[in-house]
Structure formats: structure tokens, C-alpha cells
Motif scaffolding. Sequence first.
Motif, mmCIF file in Angstrom:
data_model
loop_
_atom_site.group_PDB
_atom_site.id
_atom_site.type_symbol
_atom_site.label_atom_id
_atom_site.label_comp_id
_atom_site.label_asym_id
_atom_site.label_seq_id
_atom_site.Cartn_x
_atom_site.Cartn_y
_atom_site.Cartn_z
ATOM 1 N N VAL A 161 10.979 0.287 4.229
ATOM 2 C CA VAL A 161 10.211 -1.028 4.519
ATOM 3 C C VAL A 161 10.866 -2.324 4.159
ATOM 4 N N GLU A 162 10.449 -3.273 4.837
ATOM 5 C CA GLU A 162 10.969 -4.691 4.305
ATOM 6 C C GLU A 162 10.097 -5.811 3.945
ATOM 7 N N PRO A 163 10.082 -6.616 3.297
ATOM 8 C CA PRO A 163 9.121 -7.612 2.730
ATOM 9 C C PRO A 163 8.511 -8.180 4.099
ATOM 10 N N GLY A 164 7.088 -8.381 4.044
ATOM 11 C CA GLY A 164 6.240 -8.757 5.237
ATOM 12 C C GLY A 164 5.823 -7.811 6.020
ATOM 13 N N GLN A 165 6.240 -6.635 5.804
ATOM 14 C CA GLN A 165 5.533 -5.604 6.603
ATOM 15 C C GLN A 165 4.301 -5.235 5.950
ATOM 16 N N PHE A 166 3.407 -4.525 6.634
ATOM 17 C CA PHE A 166 2.177 -4.305 6.088
ATOM 18 C C PHE A 166 1.987 -2.718 5.796
ATOM 19 N N VAL A 167 1.208 -2.275 4.737
ATOM 20 C CA VAL A 167 0.833 -1.082 4.378
ATOM 21 C C VAL A 167 -0.646 -1.186 4.278
ATOM 22 N N ASN A 168 -1.085 0.180 4.755
ATOM 23 C CA ASN A 168 -2.516 0.552 4.440
ATOM 24 C C ASN A 168 -2.714 1.439 3.257
ATOM 25 N N LEU A 169 -3.494 0.865 2.275
ATOM 26 C CA LEU A 169 -3.906 1.473 1.230
ATOM 27 C C LEU A 169 -5.084 2.145 1.075
ATOM 28 N N TYR A 170 -4.952 3.541 0.799
ATOM 29 C CA TYR A 170 -6.499 4.432 0.920
ATOM 30 C C TYR A 170 -6.555 4.614 -0.767
ATOM 31 N N LEU A 171 -7.691 4.708 -0.976
ATOM 32 C CA LEU A 171 -8.334 5.016 -2.455
ATOM 33 C C LEU A 171 -8.526 6.586 -2.461
ATOM 34 N N HIS A 172 -8.143 7.326 -3.267
ATOM 35 C CA HIS A 172 -8.269 8.634 -3.536
ATOM 36 C C HIS A 172 -9.207 9.005 -4.707
ATOM 37 N N GLY A 173 -10.189 9.677 -4.734
ATOM 38 C CA GLY A 173 -11.233 9.714 -5.744
ATOM 39 C C GLY A 173 -12.403 10.148 -5.451
ATOM 40 N N LEU A 174 -13.360 10.136 -6.355
ATOM 41 C CA LEU A 174 -14.791 10.811 -5.972
ATOM 42 C C LEU A 174 -15.364 10.199 -4.559
ATOM 43 N N ASP A 175 -15.436 8.744 -4.613
ATOM 44 C CA ASP A 175 -16.054 8.412 -3.417
ATOM 45 C C ASP A 175 -15.248 7.642 -2.444
ATOM 46 N N ALA A 176 -14.062 7.965 -2.342
ATOM 47 C CA ALA A 176 -13.198 7.446 -1.604
ATOM 48 C C ALA A 176 -13.347 7.741 -0.131
ATOM 49 N N SER A 177 -14.142 8.549 0.356
ATOM 50 C CA SER A 177 -14.412 8.665 1.577
ATOM 51 C C SER A 177 -15.506 7.462 2.201
ATOM 52 N N LEU A 178 -16.021 6.901 1.370
ATOM 53 C CA LEU A 178 -16.762 5.757 1.627
ATOM 54 C C LEU A 178 -16.129 4.716 1.789
ATOM 55 N N ILE A 179 -14.672 4.408 1.336
ATOM 56 C CA ILE A 179 -14.225 3.245 1.347
ATOM 57 C C ILE A 179 -12.896 3.045 2.392
#
Length: 84
Positions: A41-59
Amino acid sequence: MSCLDARPLRVVERAEVARNEALPDGGFLLTLRAPALAGRVEPGQFVNLYLHGLDASLILPRPFSLMSSDPAAGTVEILGAVVG
């Protein structure tokens, strides 16, 4: 990857938070250990962050713009601010 290249870059990697620093202006600097991502990757590109954990499916994933990447260290940095 050139900005004229229409193919999306897709790297799926579980990243580890190496550092999460609160900044004086209310922002934050998040450093993630993600060697596969850092090398592509290069600066300025986007990433999608997902949360992994107990209620992560709700976020839903959140898009963040990359501030920097260091392929040698295998890290990427995100500079952000809480808004809204």
C-alpha cells in the motif's frame, strides 16, 4: 499500483495493534503490524478495519486513510480523529 489502475487492491490480513497513541488535539495515531498490507500500500489509500471480538458482528467496517507504511517493519499508520 498506479492511480490509473482500475483494479482494486484486496489484501485480507489480521493485524495486531502495535501502538495506539492519543494526540493532544483529540486525535490518535494507530500503528498496526500488518506485513502483507505494509508491502503493498501507499499513503492516501484506504483500508477497511473490522473489529474481531464478542459483539463484532454488530459493528460495520470503518474506512481509514493510511498515513504511512513501512514494509521493512511490516507496519502501517493511521492518523485519525473522533468526529461526530
